[in-house]
Design a protein around this motif. Structure first.
Motif, mmCIF file in Angstrom:
data_model
loop_
_atom_site.group_PDB
_atom_site.id
_atom_site.type_symbol
_atom_site.label_atom_id
_atom_site.label_comp_id
_atom_site.label_asym_id
_atom_site.label_seq_id
_atom_site.Cartn_x
_atom_site.Cartn_y
_atom_site.Cartn_z
ATOM 1 N N PHE A 282 -9.830 -10.596 -2.513
ATOM 2 C CA PHE A 282 -8.980 -9.940 -1.525
ATOM 3 C C PHE A 282 -9.494 -8.543 -1.206
ATOM 4 N N ASP A 283 -9.195 -8.085 0.010
ATOM 5 C CA ASP A 283 -9.474 -6.701 0.366
ATOM 6 C C ASP A 283 -8.285 -5.883 -0.125
ATOM 7 N N PRO A 284 -8.480 -5.050 -1.155
ATOM 8 C CA PRO A 284 -7.338 -4.343 -1.727
ATOM 9 C C PRO A 284 -6.665 -3.393 -0.744
ATOM 10 N N ASP A 285 -7.438 -2.783 0.138
ATOM 11 C CA ASP A 285 -6.841 -1.851 1.092
ATOM 12 C C ASP A 285 -5.881 -2.571 2.038
ATOM 13 N N THR A 286 -6.259 -3.779 2.464
ATOM 14 C CA THR A 286 -5.377 -4.570 3.335
ATOM 15 C C THR A 286 -4.098 -4.946 2.602
ATOM 16 N N GLN A 287 -4.253 -5.432 1.366
ATOM 17 C CA GLN A 287 -3.085 -5.862 0.590
ATOM 18 C C GLN A 287 -2.153 -4.681 0.304
ATOM 19 N N LEU A 288 -2.727 -3.555 -0.091
ATOM 20 C CA LEU A 288 -1.904 -2.399 -0.457
ATOM 21 C C LEU A 288 -1.259 -1.750 0.767
ATOM 22 N N ALA A 289 -1.949 -1.797 1.904
ATOM 23 C CA ALA A 289 -1.346 -1.262 3.132
ATOM 24 C C ALA A 289 -0.126 -2.090 3.525
ATOM 25 N N ARG A 290 -0.266 -3.405 3.453
ATOM 26 C CA ARG A 290 0.869 -4.280 3.776
ATOM 27 C C ARG A 290 2.012 -4.047 2.785
ATOM 28 N N ALA A 291 1.666 -3.902 1.505
ATOM 29 C CA ALA A 291 2.674 -3.702 0.462
ATOM 30 C C ALA A 291 3.437 -2.400 0.628
ATOM 31 N N GLY A 292 2.799 -1.409 1.256
ATOM 32 C CA GLY A 292 3.425 -0.101 1.403
ATOM 33 C C GLY A 292 4.341 0.028 2.599
ATOM 34 N N GLY A 293 4.426 -1.021 3.405
ATOM 35 C CA GLY A 293 5.271 -0.966 4.602
ATOM 36 C C GLY A 293 6.749 -0.975 4.263
ATOM 37 N N PRO A 294 7.568 -0.294 5.084
ATOM 38 C CA PRO A 294 9.002 -0.214 4.788
ATOM 39 C C PRO A 294 9.696 -1.565 4.773
ATOM 40 N N GLU A 295 9.221 -2.513 5.600
ATOM 41 C CA GLU A 295 9.881 -3.825 5.638
ATOM 42 C C GLU A 295 9.613 -4.595 4.345
ATOM 43 N N VAL A 296 8.447 -4.389 3.756
ATOM 44 C CA VAL A 296 8.131 -5.061 2.488
ATOM 45 C C VAL A 296 8.943 -4.445 1.352
ATOM 46 N N LYS A 297 9.003 -3.130 1.324
ATOM 47 C CA LYS A 297 9.808 -2.450 0.299
ATOM 48 C C LYS A 297 11.259 -2.911 0.374
ATOM 49 N N SER A 298 11.775 -3.001 1.598
ATOM 50 C CA SER A 298 13.154 -3.445 1.799
ATOM 51 C C SER A 298 13.333 -4.899 1.369
ATOM 52 N N ALA A 299 12.346 -5.746 1.662
ATOM 53 C CA ALA A 299 12.443 -7.162 1.293
ATOM 54 C C ALA A 299 12.485 -7.346 -0.219
ATOM 55 N N LEU A 300 11.715 -6.541 -0.951
ATOM 56 C CA LEU A 300 11.738 -6.641 -2.414
ATOM 57 C C LEU A 300 13.089 -6.186 -2.965
ATOM 58 N N ILE A 301 13.637 -5.135 -2.400
ATOM 59 C CA ILE A 301 14.972 -4.683 -2.814
ATOM 60 C C ILE A 301 15.994 -5.783 -2.539
ATOM 61 N N LYS A 302 15.912 -6.381 -1.347
ATOM 62 C CA LYS A 302 16.879 -7.439 -0.977
ATOM 63 C C LYS A 302 16.752 -8.658 -1.886
ATOM 64 N N ALA A 303 15.516 -9.028 -2.244
ATOM 65 C CA ALA A 303 15.317 -10.176 -3.148
ATOM 66 C C ALA A 303 15.898 -9.875 -4.521
ATOM 67 N N THR A 304 15.740 -8.639 -4.969
ATOM 68 C CA THR A 304 16.283 -8.239 -6.272
ATOM 69 C C THR A 304 17.808 -8.246 -6.230
ATOM 70 N N GLU A 305 18.363 -7.744 -5.135
ATOM 71 C CA GLU A 305 19.828 -7.772 -4.964
ATOM 72 C C GLU A 305 20.343 -9.210 -4.879
ATOM 73 N N TYR A 306 19.588 -10.080 -4.203
ATOM 74 C CA TYR A 306 19.942 -11.502 -4.123
ATOM 75 C C TYR A 306 20.016 -12.096 -5.525
ATOM 76 N N ALA A 307 19.008 -11.784 -6.353
ATOM 77 C CA ALA A 307 18.980 -12.303 -7.718
ATOM 78 C C ALA A 307 20.236 -11.885 -8.473
ATOM 79 N N VAL A 308 20.561 -10.597 -8.390
ATOM 80 C CA VAL A 308 21.735 -10.076 -9.101
ATOM 81 C C VAL A 308 23.013 -10.706 -8.550
#
Length: 195
Positions: A138-164
Motif C-alpha cells: 500500500f501507499d502509506p501516504d494515500t492510506q493515512l490521508a484518507r484515514a485523517g479525513g473528518p468523515e472517517v474519524k466520525s465514522a469510527l466514532i459512530k461505529a464505536t457508539e453503535y457497538a456500545v
C-alpha cells in the motif's frame, strides 16, 4: 432460509480479537454466514462502559496470556506477545475505517493483525506503521490521508457508539441477528447461532 451475517466488532490492538479473526473464516465456510468486519476503538468502548483492559488486574492478565496461548496452540495459530503492548491503535483503526467497503480493506486488516500479533511491531510509531503498509503493498501516504479525513474519524466514532448501543463492552464482540457474544472463547456459540 437466508444465510446469516456475523458482525465482528474488532480492534487490531486486542490479541483475543486477533485469535477470533484467524478462526472466523472457517466458521463462515461451515455455516454459509457472511462476515461483516466493523472497526471500532476499544479504548472508546472501555471509556463509554467503564470497562478496563484485563491486564490491569495482574493475576487476570497472567491467566489471560496462558489462556490465549492454549487457544493459539489448539487452533494452530501463530501468536506472539507484542513487547510494545498496549499500543495506541487509533490511526490503524482509522485506516481500516477509511478502507471499509473498498478492495483494500481485507488485505489491510490482514497486514495490521499480522504486524501486531505474528511479527510484532510497534505500530503506534508512525514510521513503523508506514513501513508496514508499504511492505503490504500500500501507499502509506494515500492510506493515512484518507484515514485523517473528518468523515472517517466520525465514522469510527459512530461505529464505536453503535457497538456500545448494542451492549458491547469489549472486543471481540459478535452479533448474529439480535444475539450478542463476547470473546474469542465464545466462537462455538457464534457458530451455532450462525448455523
Amino acid at each position: 432460509m437466508m444465510p446469516k451475517t456475523i458482525e465482528f466488532l474488532f480492534d487490531v490492538g486486542s490479541p483475543t480479537t486477533y485469535l477470533a479473526h484467524r478462526r472466523l473464516p472457517a466458521i463462515a465456510a461451515r455455516t454459509g454466514a457472511s462476515l461483516d468486519y466493523i472497526p471500532v476503538l476499544l479504548g472508546g468502548i472501555f471509556k463509554a462502559t467503564g470497562n478496563a483492559p484485563p491486564g490491569l488486574v495482574a493475576a487476570r492478565g497472567q491467566w489471560m496470556n496462558i489462556d490465549m496461548a492454549r487457544y493459539a496452540a489448539r487452533e494452530a495459530i501463530t501468536l506472539q506477545h507484542n513487547p510494545d503492548f498496549p499500543i495506541n491503535t487509533i490511526t490503524m483503526m482509522r485506516v481500516l475505517t477509511g478502507a471499509r467497503g473498498t478492495p483494500d480493506f481485507t488485505p489491510l486488516v490482514e497486514a495490521l493483525f499480522s504486524a501486531m500479533w505474528e511479527f510484532p511491531r510497534n505500530l503506534s510509531d508512525p514510521e513503523t506503521l508506514k513501513a508496514t503498509l508499504t511492505a503490504a503493498g500500500f501507499d502509506p501516504d494515500t492510506q493515512l490521508a484518507r484515514a485523517g479525513g473528518p468523515e472517517v474519524k466520525s465514522a469510527l466514532i459512530k461505529a464505536t457508539e453503535y457497538a456500545v448501543s448494542r451492549g458491547a463492552f469489549g472486543a471481540p464482540t459478535f452479533f448474529v441477528g439480535d444475539e450478542i457474544f463476547f470473546g474469542q472463547d465464545r466462537l462455538d456459540w457464534v457458530e451455532k447461532a450462525a448455523a
